[in-house]
Design a protein around this motif. Structure first.
Motif, PDB file in Angstrom:
ATOM      1  N   ASN B 345       0.826  -1.219   0.000  1.00 54.51           N
ATOM      2  CA  ASN B 345       0.000   0.000   0.000  1.00 54.51           C
ATOM      3  C   ASN B 345       0.860   1.269   0.000  1.00 54.51           C
ATOM      4  O   ASN B 345       0.597   2.182   0.776  1.00 54.51           O
ATOM      5  N   ASN B 346       1.876   1.278  -0.845  1.00 54.62           N
ATOM      6  CA  ASN B 346       2.773   2.441  -0.837  1.00 54.62           C
ATOM      7  C   ASN B 346       2.107   3.718  -1.312  1.00 54.62           C
ATOM      8  O   ASN B 346       2.652   4.798  -1.115  1.00 54.62           O
ATOM      9  N   GLU B 347       0.952   3.620  -1.938  1.00 54.76           N
ATOM     10  CA  GLU B 347       0.241   4.843  -2.308  1.00 54.76           C
ATOM     11  C   GLU B 347      -0.391   5.504  -1.093  1.00 54.76           C
ATOM     12  O   GLU B 347      -0.783   6.665  -1.144  1.00 54.76           O
ATOM     13  N   PHE B 348      -0.488   4.746  -0.008  1.00 51.27           N
ATOM     14  CA  PHE B 348      -1.183   5.236   1.178  1.00 51.27           C
ATOM     15  C   PHE B 348      -0.257   5.417   2.378  1.00 51.27           C
ATOM     16  O   PHE B 348      -0.631   6.072   3.340  1.00 51.27           O
ATOM     17  N   HIS B 404      -1.619   8.716   4.455  1.00 49.36           N
ATOM     18  CA  HIS B 404      -2.880   8.731   3.724  1.00 49.36           C
ATOM     19  C   HIS B 404      -2.529   9.008   2.272  1.00 49.36           C
ATOM     20  O   HIS B 404      -1.461   9.571   1.995  1.00 49.36           O
ATOM     21  N   ARG B 405      -3.414   8.605   1.371  1.00 48.15           N
ATOM     22  CA  ARG B 405      -3.121   8.861  -0.040  1.00 48.15           C
ATOM     23  C   ARG B 405      -2.920  10.345  -0.303  1.00 48.15           C
ATOM     24  O   ARG B 405      -2.141  10.746  -1.160  1.00 48.15           O
ATOM     25  N   GLN B 406      -3.609  11.187   0.461  1.00 47.98           N
ATOM     26  CA  GLN B 406      -3.549  12.621   0.213  1.00 47.98           C
ATOM     27  C   GLN B 406      -2.676  13.381   1.203  1.00 47.98           C
ATOM     28  O   GLN B 406      -2.362  14.538   0.947  1.00 47.98           O
ATOM     29  N   LEU B 437      -4.348  16.710  -3.254  1.00 47.18           N
ATOM     30  CA  LEU B 437      -5.703  16.335  -3.646  1.00 47.18           C
ATOM     31  C   LEU B 437      -5.681  15.275  -4.740  1.00 47.18           C
ATOM     32  O   LEU B 437      -6.548  14.414  -4.825  1.00 47.18           O
ATOM     33  N   SER B 438      -4.684  15.359  -5.604  1.00 47.86           N
ATOM     34  CA  SER B 438      -4.491  14.386  -6.682  1.00 47.86           C
ATOM     35  C   SER B 438      -3.019  14.459  -7.075  1.00 47.86           C
ATOM     36  O   SER B 438      -2.243  15.194  -6.462  1.00 47.86           O
ATOM     37  N   HIS B 439      -2.671  13.722  -8.113  1.00 51.65           N
ATOM     38  CA  HIS B 439      -1.273  13.774  -8.587  1.00 51.65           C
ATOM     39  C   HIS B 439      -0.919  15.172  -9.100  1.00 51.65           C
ATOM     40  O   HIS B 439       0.252  15.504  -9.201  1.00 51.65           O
ATOM     41  N   TRP B 440      -1.939  15.943  -9.435  1.00 48.86           N
ATOM     42  CA  TRP B 440      -1.680  17.177 -10.183  1.00 48.86           C
ATOM     43  C   TRP B 440      -2.048  18.439  -9.424  1.00 48.86           C
ATOM     44  O   TRP B 440      -2.040  19.519  -9.997  1.00 48.86           O
ATOM     45  N   GLY B 473      -1.767  18.892 -18.304  1.00 45.45           N
ATOM     46  CA  GLY B 473      -1.117  18.218 -19.428  1.00 45.45           C
ATOM     47  C   GLY B 473      -0.113  17.186 -18.961  1.00 45.45           C
ATOM     48  O   GLY B 473      -0.163  16.701 -17.837  1.00 45.45           O
ATOM     49  N   ARG B 482      12.159   9.886  -9.336  1.00 44.27           N
ATOM     50  CA  ARG B 482      11.318   8.821  -8.783  1.00 44.27           C
ATOM     51  C   ARG B 482      11.072   9.005  -7.288  1.00 44.27           C
ATOM     52  O   ARG B 482      11.844   9.634  -6.608  1.00 44.27           O
TER      53      ARG B 482
END
Lengths: 307, 482
Positions: B345-348, B404-406, B437-440, B473, B482
């Motif tokens: 769960n490395n995204e979290f 947390h993811r965010q 909030l997101s990747h962007w 974009g 990375r």
């Protein structure tokens, strides 16, 4: 003197046989796969001719395999790179390929094997605008959760092996046929066991299951994520709970790489059964192969319906 | 049909002959009449049967046509084998269309295009004259950068990218537009080699070649700002080699006209020798401590044998106040990063501890009587000049925890000695909190307390930053980020 000559001859013969055997012992074909399903297929098709390494161990998210520098020596020497395609690996694979400095496995080269070849994707977005989240521009990439489509991936792997190493074509073809026969028998059994799943409604955390649902006749209602890669908002959860109550959705699927808290809350509020389903072999214990994983998926879903 | 008719007549006549007992006239007439009636009956039955046969034949034809229609949907359809071929051809076309949609670049266009924006809202407890910062005291809003990224393949042998940056001038607020990067990189050199040429961020240290908006905190660490001079931008050549080992090892060497925050050349029109270029190198490796724990380590070096009066003649000041000119630049770095990146769960969830130690050992020409100053009545050597080396250290260390993811948060410690006077030191402590909030789309709140040694004469100061960074974009800085 005679003994000496004889001994020398024996040693020479042993050396000749050893050296001949050494040169005849071809180096194994080095295959790197992104995910564990492909590694399982490659081992079944490649047999003794291949040495397979999977970047993922099975417990990762298919889109979130960490970019470890230790992958680079493996990729640098790989003869073939097998990937899911449809942008499944976009978050980690392009940079790894670039850093590996191995032209054989670059996009467009024979060693770059996109296993989605010949598969009609579902869920191709009309727009790749980020307002739709982290969408996959080429369609949903989780086609291996449909075992019939997995047959196509197996055949693609065989075709790539035959193309790159034609000297073993007969072995690869025989191995593929044997594995597909085994898979076909399991598919028939899975379809029979999954008959009770027809029309059963469910939600999941991420949109992993459209191909699975289509194959076994389930009704895929929605996802806990707001959009692909975007965490749910309280409003989205409330709307999902209301929708599930209205439609009497009995199952909430949580993929093990996502946190349990929100799916458990939704299951509690709706009275649905919460199940944990792996998305590739190794995702949960005793799912080391693709067939074992599919066995687990069908068994768990059927068990959830029976509750 | 004729044979059937004849047979019927013969049968009728025979029946009549058998039934006649005598040759009487009345009876003959009666028999003629009966015969006539039987003929008429026979002909009627024959007509009816023929009509039935024709009707049945029509029904049979109709049924056969229906069966053919069921097998082949169109009357003009080709035979079954041709239909299978057509289906295969159609499938092949569908596959071609699907394949044609598979572009290798994440952007909608070729080349991929993306824009990054970064705004810094801040409050500084002291003015720039007391902090050495290029931002004023009090409340401040600063569009730090608007970065346009364009990248793509040049041909089968190389790729290229351009990063154009428009940033507000720290003093005037006017936008300065410049090319931050414009480089070509080979993709097909043998022996695991990659050559980069043009303007790019040279590989020195761990975060020196990371863009500001991709740092784990709001501001570039003090040591990197002091010794490298911001991002490690250079105009030059860089060669990277991945040795054919089972262990990951990366070796980079480069040569460039400048590196980082070099000032403009003091004598741009003069004849230049090779020793006036900057030379750098980096050796790094990596270990999987466990499947979830990782260690990356590297050593770096930068050398400019003749700095060509970087910063200007007598523009610098020694510890005792004497004016001096830098004439050789030496910098070494040691860095490591320990990471907890759980596979599942490395995204979290993740933990990163990164540290970089820098050692500067620049050489200066000290000019106590300031006779070399171009503003002197007769600039020149007077004999009191001497060479001196000043060793100084700098270090930053940070820990970032993602729960947390965010959400993630961390702490950055900074320490740096002035490269001209190592008694002049600065310390900074910066807790930070990031909401992605997101990747962007990312917001970061940071508090920084900066303190200075007594030798610096600067008071401590506090600052609060709110950074808002966004991407539209395509955006990817590749493996190094990375």
């Amino acid at each position: 003197m005679k003994m000496k000559c004889l001994r020398s001859l024996v040693w020479a013969a042993v050396a000749a046989v050893t050296l001949t055997g050494w040169s005849a012992q071809a180096a194994p074909i080095r295959i790197v796969t992104t995910l564990t399903d492909l590694a399982d297929f490659a081992r079944n098709v490649g047999g003794d001719h291949v040495e397979v390494f999977s970047l993922a161990t099975g417990i990762e998210d298919t889109h979130g395999v960490p970019m470890k520098p230790s992958f680079l020596p493996r990729l640098n020497r790989a003869d073939l790179l097998l990937l899911i395609g449809f942008g499944c690996e976009h978050a980690f694979l392009p940079a790894l390929i670039e850093a590996s400095k191995n032209p054989r496995i670059e996009y467009g080269h024979p060693g770059y094997v996109d296993c989605s070849q010949g598969i009609d994707p579902v869920g191709v977005p009309k727009s790749t605008d980020h307002s739709q989240g982290d969408v996959h521009p080429y369609g949903n990439p989780h086609y291996l959760l449909d075992p019939v489509l997995a047959r196509t991936a197996v055949s693609n792997i065989c075709a790539a092996l035959v193309q790159n190493f034609p000297q073993y074509a007969a072995d690869f073809t025989r191995n593929r046929d044997a594995y597909l026969a085994q898979l076909d028998a399991k598919i028939a059994a899975w379809e029979q066991a999954a008959a009770v799943l027809k029309g059963v409604k469910f939600v999941s955390y991420h949109e992993h299951w459209p191909y699975f649902a289509k194959r076994f006749g389930l009704d895929y209602i929605g996802t806990i994520e707001l959009k692909p890669g975007i965490d749910p908002t309280p409003r989205h959860i409330e709307e999902l709970v209301n929708e599930m109550k209205a439609q009497h959705v009995p199952i909430v699927v949580r993929e093990p790489q996502f946190p349990e808290k929100v799916p458990a809350l939704i299951a509690k509020q709706t009275g649905a059964t919460l199940v944990k389903l792996p998305i590739m072999p190794g995702g949960v214990p005793h799912t080391g192969t693709y067939i074992e994983m599919m066995d687990y998926l069908i068994r768990t879903m059927v068990g959830a319906v029976a509750k | 049909m004729k044979a059937l008719t004849r047979f019927g007549l013969a049968f009728a006549l025979s029946a009549v002959a058998i039934s006649v007992p005598a040759q009487e006239t009345g009876e003959v007439q009666q028999l003629h009449q009966q015969l006539q009636e039987m003929k008429e009956n026979f002909e009627r039955v024959q007509k009816e049967q023929r009509a039935q046969i024709e009707a049945l034949q029509k029904q049979l034809d109709a049924l056969q046509r229906q069966q053919q229609a069921a097998v082949t949907p169109a009357t003009s359809a080709p035979p079954a084998t041709a239909t299978a071929e057509q289906v295969q051809q159609l499938q092949d076309k569908v596959n071609e269309v699907v394949e044609a949609q598979k572009k290798i670049l994440p952007g909608e266009f070729n080349p991929a295009i993306g824009v990054v924006g970064e705004t810094i809202f801040s409050y500084h407890s002291r003015g720039a004259d007391q902090t050495g910062s290029d931002r004023p005291g009090g409340f401040d809003a600063f569009q730090r950068s608007v970065e346009l990224n364009v990248s793509g393949s040049v041909d089968p042998f190389a790729k290229a990218w351009v990063v154009a940056n428009a940033s507000a001038d720290a003093q005037s607020g006017e936008a300065n537009f410049g090319i931050e990067e414009a480089a070509l990189e080979t993709t097909s050199l043998p022996a695991n080699l990659t050559l980069t040429a043009g303007r790019f961020f040279g590989e020195f240290g761990r975060l020196g070649y990371i863009h500001d908006h991709e740092l784990p905190f709001v501001n570039r660490p003090l040591a990197l700002d002091e010794y490298i001079g911001g991002e490690s931008r250079t105009d030059g050549l860089q060669l990277n080699w991945l040795p054919p080992l089972n262990q990951f090892v990366s070796l980079t060497v480069g040569v460039g006209d400048s590196f980082g925050g070099d000032s403009p050349l003091a004598n741009p029109g003069n004849y230049r020798v090779f020793s006036e270029a900057n030379f750098w190198g980096r050796l790094s490796t990596y270990f999987d401590l466990t499947p979830d724990w990782q260690l990356e380590a590297g050593v770096s070096g930068l050398w400019n044998p003749n700095t060509d009066d970087r910063g200007g003649v007598n523009a610098l000041t020694a510890a005792n106040g004497d004016p001096m000119t830098e004439h050789e630049r030496r910098l070494a770095g040691l860095d490591f990063k320990v990471s907890y990146v759980p596979l599942r769960n490395n995204e979290f969830r993740s933990l990163t501890w990164g540290t970089e130690l820098l050692y500067s050992d620049n050489r200066y020409l000290v000019d106590p009587d300031n006779s070399l100053n171009p503003a002197s009545p007769v600039p020149g050597l007077t004999g009191d000049e001497f060479n001196a080396g000043v060793g100084s250290l700098g270090l930053y260390s940070y820990v970032t925890y993602k729960w947390h993811r965010q959400w993630s948060g961390g702490f950055l410690f900074d320490w740096v000695q002035d490269p001209q006077n190592h008694d002049n030191q600065a310390f900074a402590y910066s807790p930070y909190l990031t909401w992605a909030l997101s990747h962007w789309n990312q917001l970061r709140l940071q508090y920084t307390h900066t303190d200075h040694s007594a030798a610096s004469g600067l008071p401590a100061d506090d600052a609060v930053y709110l950074q808002w960074a966004w991407i539209i974009g395509a955006h990817s800085h590749g493996w190094t980020q990375r």
